[in-house]
Design a protein around this motif. Structure first.
Motif, PDB file in Angstrom:
ATOM      1  N   ARG A  80       0.824  -1.221   0.000  1.00 11.39           N
ATOM      2  CA  ARG A  80       0.000   0.000   0.000  1.00 11.39           C
ATOM      3  C   ARG A  80       0.846   1.255   0.000  1.00 11.39           C
ATOM      4  N   ARG A  81       2.069   1.168   0.513  1.00 13.90           N
ATOM      5  CA  ARG A  81       2.902   2.369   0.630  1.00 13.90           C
ATOM      6  C   ARG A  81       3.752   2.551  -0.618  1.00 13.90           C
ATOM      7  N   ALA A  82       4.796   1.745  -0.742  1.00 17.37           N
ATOM      8  CA  ALA A  82       5.752   1.933  -1.834  1.00 17.37           C
ATOM      9  C   ALA A  82       5.325   1.228  -3.102  1.00 17.37           C
ATOM     10  N   GLY A  83       4.329   0.362  -2.988  1.00 20.55           N
ATOM     11  CA  GLY A  83       3.914  -0.398  -4.151  1.00 20.55           C
ATOM     12  C   GLY A  83       3.042   0.400  -5.085  1.00 20.55           C
ATOM     13  N   VAL A  84       1.823   0.652  -4.631  1.00 22.67           N
ATOM     14  CA  VAL A  84       0.856   1.221  -5.543  1.00 22.67           C
ATOM     15  C   VAL A  84      -0.004   2.269  -4.847  1.00 22.67           C
ATOM     16  N   GLN A  85      -0.222   3.359  -5.538  1.00 18.55           N
ATOM     17  CA  GLN A  85      -1.056   4.445  -5.016  1.00 18.55           C
ATOM     18  C   GLN A  85      -2.106   4.809  -6.052  1.00 18.55           C
ATOM     19  N   ALA A  86      -3.192   5.408  -5.562  1.00 20.80           N
ATOM     20  CA  ALA A  86      -4.318   5.687  -6.458  1.00 20.80           C
ATOM     21  C   ALA A  86      -4.523   7.177  -6.697  1.00 20.80           C
ATOM     22  N   SER A 163       5.012   8.656  -1.228  1.00 21.85           N
ATOM     23  CA  SER A 163       5.670   7.439  -0.749  1.00 21.85           C
ATOM     24  C   SER A 163       6.511   6.772  -1.841  1.00 21.85           C
ATOM     25  N   GLU A 164       6.736   7.486  -2.940  1.00 23.11           N
ATOM     26  CA  GLU A 164       7.530   6.973  -4.063  1.00 23.11           C
ATOM     27  C   GLU A 164       7.075   5.591  -4.526  1.00 23.11           C
ATOM     28  N   PRO A 165       5.808   5.475  -4.900  1.00 19.81           N
ATOM     29  CA  PRO A 165       5.290   4.179  -5.343  1.00 19.81           C
ATOM     30  C   PRO A 165       5.880   3.769  -6.686  1.00 19.81           C
ATOM     31  N   LEU A 168       1.197   3.856 -10.227  1.00 20.31           N
ATOM     32  CA  LEU A 168       0.033   4.703  -9.952  1.00 20.31           C
ATOM     33  C   LEU A 168      -1.159   4.128 -10.702  1.00 20.31           C
ATOM     34  N   ILE A 169      -2.280   4.013  -9.997  1.00 19.27           N
ATOM     35  CA  ILE A 169      -3.511   3.603 -10.668  1.00 19.27           C
ATOM     36  C   ILE A 169      -4.370   4.851 -10.778  1.00 19.27           C
ATOM     37  N   ALA A 170      -4.614   5.288 -11.998  1.00 17.28           N
ATOM     38  CA  ALA A 170      -5.392   6.508 -12.204  1.00 17.28           C
ATOM     39  C   ALA A 170      -6.725   6.119 -12.843  1.00 17.28           C
TER      40      ALA A 170
END
Ligand SMILES: Nc1ncnc2c1ncn2[C@@H]1O[C@H](COP(=O)(O)OP(=O)(O)OP(=O)(O)O)[C@@H](O)[C@H]1O
Ligand SMILES: [Mg+2]
Length: 318
Positions: A80-86, A163-165, A168-170
């Motif tokens: 949730r942190r460095a992996g992937v952000q929305a 968090s430098e993912p 990014l899921i947009a």
């Protein structure tokens, strides 16, 4: 994603139906790549996104993630942190109108333990805001209503970058912002990919922006990826009948050709989801008997994948 499916049960105990919102989906998004996921409403795009984000468990199949350093990211928290952000559709819903926008930034830094003290936190926040063309000074003390839609969407992208993912899921990130600044946000994604090596999954109904910004694209129909490949190939030399119909609906520069909407929305969504064989058969101008009986296989042909019986029959492709 490898062979990922998600089944939802709907209705009452007496008339329960199973909807396979995502059905045997496999794809890979490379580092520094913008991968488009397109298709009409209710085809399973958000369900797919929520599984990648870890908000929803797949019914079957596996999803794996690597960091920007190429190492696998293991564990829910790291994911949730460095992996992937929305980045979501409506920035005015991402931020509570009664809270200053900067509070989200400090909270994210704190939640993920990204800084040891306020000065470090500020430095990190400034860096993320600079990447999207904003600054801490520009957001300090301000509430969401004091921003334009475009500025606020930039701020939500900056927050996602804190968090430098690696990904990014947009999900429809520009459908709520003015057309005039839509392109500047799309260019921002391209710029972030080039500068940071972050990857982006860009979810949209809009094939014009997808064509503009994506490297590769997957077209979904009722839970299935029916076409996939380089965006030029898939959209400009479409092999799948559904993609051909979609492309005829894209506004053309020639006003006479504008909005030649040919896709018929006859069958109901549920009916299509429950259909045996190819889910598109009910609307396909080329449907054959086999389409109504057997699920088509993925056929790789001239640099793209299409899940269609017609290709095998007409091209003799195996
Ligand atoms: N939590 C849920 N429970 C039951 N069914 C669901 C759930 N979430 C999604 N669905 C169903 O799964 C299907 C796919 O929905 P999804 O939201 O993924 O589509 P989408 O492609 O994102 O659509 P849109 O473009 O409108 O956002 C739909 O039929 C939807 O009704
Ligand atoms: Mg959606």
């Amino acid at each position: 994603m490898r062979d990922v499916s998600k089944i939802f049960h709907m209705g009452s105990m007496l008339s329960r139906i199973r909807i396979t919102a995502v059905e045997h989906v496999s794809f890979r998004v490379g580092p520094g790549e913008i991968f488009g996921l397109a298709g009409e409403s209710g085809c399973g795009k958000t369900t797919l996104a929520r599984m990648i984000l870890g908000f929803e468990e797949p019914t079957s199949g596996t999803i794996a993630l690597r960091g920007r350093d190429g190492q696998p990211i293991v564990g829910r928290r790291a994911w949730r942190r460095a992996g992937v952000q929305a980045v979501f559709q409506n920035p005015f819903e991402t931020f509570n109108p009664l809270r200053q926008v900067e509070r989200y930034f400090f909270e994210t830094v704190q939640n993920y333990g990204l800084a040891g003290n306020r000065a470090e936190a500020l430095e990190r926040i400034e860096r993320a805001l600079q990447m999207v063309g904003l600054s801490y000074e520009a957001i300090a003390g301000r509430y969401p209503a004091e921003f334009s839609g475009g500025q606020l969407q930039r701020a939500s992208i900056a927050r996602a970058l804190l968090s430098e993912p690696s990904l990014l899921i947009a999900d429809e990130p520009v459908s709520m912002v003015d057309a005039s600044i839509r392109m500047s946000i799309m260019n921002l994604f391209r710029d972030l990919v080039d500068r940071l090596g972050v990857s982006v999954v860009y979810i949209t109904h809009d094939l014009a922006t997808a064509y503009y910004v994506c490297d590769r694209i997957a077209i979904m129909f009722r839970g299935n990826i029916v076409a996939m490949g380089n965006v030029d190939k898939v959209l400009m030399e479409p092999k799948h009948p559904y993609v051909r119909l979609l492309m005829e609906c894209v506004p053309q520069t020639d006003p006479k050709k504008r909005w030649r909407a040919k896709v018929q929305l006859s069958a109901s969504e549920t009916e299509e989801y429950l259909r045996a064989g190819c889910k598109f058969a009910g609307r396909c101008p080329h449907a054959m008997d086999i389409c109504k009986q057997e699920v088509p296989e993925e056929i790789y042909f001239e640099g793209q994948m299409a899940k269609c019986h017609l290709l095998r029959v007409s091209q003799g492709v195996q």
